[in-house]
Design a protein around this motif. Structure first.
Motif, mmCIF file in Angstrom:
data_model
loop_
_atom_site.group_PDB
_atom_site.id
_atom_site.type_symbol
_atom_site.label_atom_id
_atom_site.label_comp_id
_atom_site.label_asym_id
_atom_site.label_seq_id
_atom_site.Cartn_x
_atom_site.Cartn_y
_atom_site.Cartn_z
ATOM 1 N N LEU A 130 -0.726 -0.570 4.628
ATOM 2 C CA LEU A 130 -0.069 -0.824 3.316
ATOM 3 C C LEU A 130 -1.093 -0.287 2.463
ATOM 4 N N ARG A 174 -1.964 -4.854 6.830
ATOM 5 C CA ARG A 174 -2.508 -4.998 5.368
ATOM 6 C C ARG A 174 -3.089 -3.408 5.112
ATOM 7 N N ILE A 185 4.555 -0.351 -2.219
ATOM 8 C CA ILE A 185 4.429 -1.268 -1.071
ATOM 9 C C ILE A 185 6.138 -1.369 -0.565
ATOM 10 N N GLU A 239 3.416 -1.962 -6.471
ATOM 11 C CA GLU A 239 4.657 -2.848 -5.993
ATOM 12 C C GLU A 239 5.637 -1.767 -5.429
ATOM 13 N N ILE A 275 -3.416 -6.600 -1.679
ATOM 14 C CA ILE A 275 -1.674 -6.282 -1.024
ATOM 15 C C ILE A 275 -1.276 -7.857 -1.164
ATOM 16 N N VAL A 325 -0.587 2.615 -0.680
ATOM 17 C CA VAL A 325 -1.018 2.477 -1.955
ATOM 18 C C VAL A 325 -1.985 2.871 -2.958
#
Length: 73
Positions: A24, A21, A7, A4, A40, A28
């Motif tokens: 991201l 997405r 992100i 988290e 995500i 991650v």
């Protein structure tokens, strides 16, 4: 969680500009890791619950972003 935070960090690096997405996921997860199709979205949901819905916005069909101006309390 660490994911988290990763992100949120990626989103805060570029306020006002959406990240897809896939972008991201690159921030991650490592290339070796298997990523669930909605991972995500689950992390974004958890972040919105913790921060408030106005902090992470969705631009439909493009991605997620943090607004340049913080939401009003």
């Amino acid at each position: 969680s660490a994911r988290e935070f990763a992100i949120l960090h990626a989103l805060l690096e570029r306020p006002g500009l959406p990240l897809s997405r896939a972008q991201l996921e690159q921030h991650v997860y490592s290339w070796k890791e298997e990523v669930d199709s909605n991972a995500i979205e689950v992390h974004i949901h958890a972040l919105r619950r913790k921060l408030g819905a106005g902090w992470i916005l969705n631009l439909r069909g493009v991605g997620y972003y943090v607004p340049k101006q913080p939401p009003a309390p």
